[in-house]
Design a protein around this motif. Structure first.
Motif, PDB file in Angstrom:
ATOM      1  N   THR A   1       0.659  -1.149  -0.064  1.00  0.00           N
ATOM      2  CA  THR A   1       0.084  -0.042  -0.047  1.00  0.00           C
ATOM      3  C   THR A   1       0.896   1.428  -0.042  1.00  0.00           C
ATOM      4  O   THR A   1       2.007   1.301   0.872  1.00  0.00           O
ATOM      5  CB  THR A   1      -0.783   0.029   1.117  1.00  0.00           C
ATOM      6  OG1 THR A   1      -1.759  -1.134   1.210  1.00  0.00           O
ATOM      7  CG2 THR A   1      -1.848   1.202   1.066  1.00  0.00           C
TER       8      THR A   1
ATOM      9  N   HIS B   1      -7.993  -0.994  -1.848  1.00  0.00           N
ATOM     10  CA  HIS B   1      -7.677  -0.109  -0.656  1.00  0.00           C
ATOM     11  C   HIS B   1      -9.004   0.601  -0.325  1.00  0.00           C
ATOM     12  O   HIS B   1      -9.444   0.845   0.880  1.00  0.00           O
ATOM     13  CB  HIS B   1      -6.616   0.786  -1.137  1.00  0.00           C
ATOM     14  CG  HIS B   1      -6.233   2.011  -0.288  1.00  0.00           C
ATOM     15  ND1 HIS B   1      -5.580   1.713   1.141  1.00  0.00           N
ATOM     16  CD2 HIS B   1      -6.496   3.336  -0.199  1.00  0.00           C
ATOM     17  CE1 HIS B   1      -5.612   2.889   1.611  1.00  0.00           C
ATOM     18  NE2 HIS B   1      -6.162   3.786   1.073  1.00  0.00           N
TER      19      HIS B   1
ATOM     20  N   GLU C   1       0.717   5.162   0.626  1.00  0.00           N
ATOM     21  CA  GLU C   1      -0.267   6.231   1.051  1.00  0.00           C
ATOM     22  C   GLU C   1      -0.053   7.493   0.272  1.00  0.00           C
ATOM     23  O   GLU C   1       1.189   7.983  -0.096  1.00  0.00           O
ATOM     24  CB  GLU C   1       0.265   6.620   2.430  1.00  0.00           C
ATOM     25  CG  GLU C   1       0.115   5.498   3.448  1.00  0.00           C
ATOM     26  CD  GLU C   1      -1.478   4.971   3.548  1.00  0.00           C
ATOM     27  OE1 GLU C   1      -2.192   6.058   3.360  1.00  0.00           O
ATOM     28  OE2 GLU C   1      -1.751   3.826   4.006  1.00  0.00           O
TER      29      GLU C   1
ATOM     30  N   HIS D   1     -11.732  -1.536   1.203  1.00  0.00           N
ATOM     31  CA  HIS D   1     -11.653  -1.885   2.737  1.00  0.00           C
ATOM     32  C   HIS D   1     -11.702  -0.641   3.599  1.00  0.00           C
ATOM     33  O   HIS D   1     -12.116  -0.730   4.499  1.00  0.00           O
ATOM     34  CB  HIS D   1      -9.824  -2.286   2.487  1.00  0.00           C
ATOM     35  CG  HIS D   1      -9.497  -2.672   4.070  1.00  0.00           C
ATOM     36  ND1 HIS D   1      -8.606  -1.762   4.698  1.00  0.00           N
ATOM     37  CD2 HIS D   1      -9.457  -3.851   4.895  1.00  0.00           C
ATOM     38  CE1 HIS D   1      -8.463  -2.343   5.927  1.00  0.00           C
ATOM     39  NE2 HIS D   1      -8.770  -3.473   5.870  1.00  0.00           N
TER      40      HIS D   1
END
Length: 334
Positions: free
Chosen positions: A56, A102, A58, A105
């Motif tokens: 992931t 992403h 950010e 979730h």
């Protein structure tokens, strides 16, 4: 963890943890587990191929953020998420799958969702593949459309039960065709007790995740055998530009008065308003269809790729100045 812990998997996971979380070099890991550096590299690569490792990032590049803001303003979206272009030649499944996972979730966590409505298609399938493992045995994953399709790639049944594997939740499918042979057959299916129960459960979903269809030669519903070439031709003649949950829309986002829209078993678009409706869509030739669906107003969170986002921004001045609702909800379509 729902992965069978055979020795090879366990060792691959250990190496991945030590490298990516612990910050150990491959040489240090090799010494720690008494093996060679080459084997450590192979084990980490095996963990990545098996999708045991999720990455992931950010934040987003400045151009993607700018596109998100422009699209949200142009189409009245509450949220918009744009993934950088990865140079994928066709449908950008890797990019959309990673960002879509992403977003899904985060939405489940943000709403503390107990019921999530699920659409269909290859893009949603890629999102499920990229989802992190979640310990949510209370989560109900329910189909928003008939689950009996000819191919697994377009089936909500396939998407939902792989979603179950990532979350530990429970899947609910609509045991009926996506499109019935006639309106009379559709009415018979809708009267069945099991179908009524699943459709009522879908009404309680706080989050819905859907795909968007464009009506080109490679349109998924046609290549999947769910509609015929003659039916596709009729849709084009009627002015169809895009499709969401089996409802065909014109360029202004209005549901068309066509036979297929009366034979579909799917959640009524109007009933989804007021929830977080996430559409994950992108790729070559998809922009007009996405614009039509966004103009309908039922989708309030778009996930798309950078190239498609730019095309949508360029389309925006030439489309309706504001997002519109459907003219009249069809009470018989849920």
């Amino acid at each position: 963890m729902r992965v069978a812990m055979d020795p090879d998997v366990d060792l691959a996971l250990r190496c991945a943890w030590l490298s990516l979380i612990g910050g150990y070099t491959h040489e240090e890991i090799a010494a720690r587990i008494s093996t060679s550096r080459t084997k450590v590299t192979r084990l980490i690569q095996a963990a990545q191929r098996a999708k045991l490792v999720k990455v992931t990032v950010e934040g987003a590049p400045a151009n993607c953020v700018a596109l998100e803001e422009k699209l949200a303003a142009a189409f009245g979206l509450e949220r918009c998420s744009v993934t950088p272009d990865l140079g994928e030649p066709d449908l950008p499944l890797s990019a959309l799958g990673a960002l879509g996972a992403h977003v899904i979730h985060a939405a489940i966590e943000r709403h503390n969702a107990s019921v999530v409505g699920i659409g269909h298609g290859r893009t949603l399938s890629a999102c499920v593949d990229a989802l992190p493992l979640m310990d949510r045995p209370d989560l109900k994953l329910v189909a928003l459309l008939g689950s009996l399709t000819r191919t697994a790639s377009t089936s909500p049944y396939d998407v939902i039960f792989r979603f179950v594997g990532r979350t530990g939740g429970t899947g609910y499918c609509v045991p009926a065709p996506f499109f019935c042979d006639s309106e009379e057959v559709r009415a018979l299916f809708l009267a069945q007790r099991d179908i009524v129960a699943v459709r009522e459960l879908a009404e309680s979903a706080s989050v819905a995740v859907v795909g968007i269809g464009s009506l080109g030669d490679r349109y998924g519903l046609m290549t999947g055998g769910m509609i015929t070439t003659s039916e596709l031709d009729a849709l084009h003649e009627a002015g169809a530009v895009g499709e969401i949950l089996g409802t065909f829309l014109d360029a202004e986002g209005r549901p068309l008065d066509v036979e297929l829209n009366r034979r579909v078993i799917a959640t009524n678009l109007e009933s989804l308003r007021g929830r977080e409706v996430i559409a994950v869509a992108g790729g070559p030739t998809k922009a007009p269809a996405i614009a039509a669906v966004l103009r309908n107003g039922v989708v309030n969170h778009l996930v798309t790729d950078e190239v498609t986002a730019q095309e949508l921004v360029e389309l925006a001045p030439f489309v309706a100045s504001k997002t519109v609702s459907t003219a009249k909800p069809r009470a018989d379509v849920a």
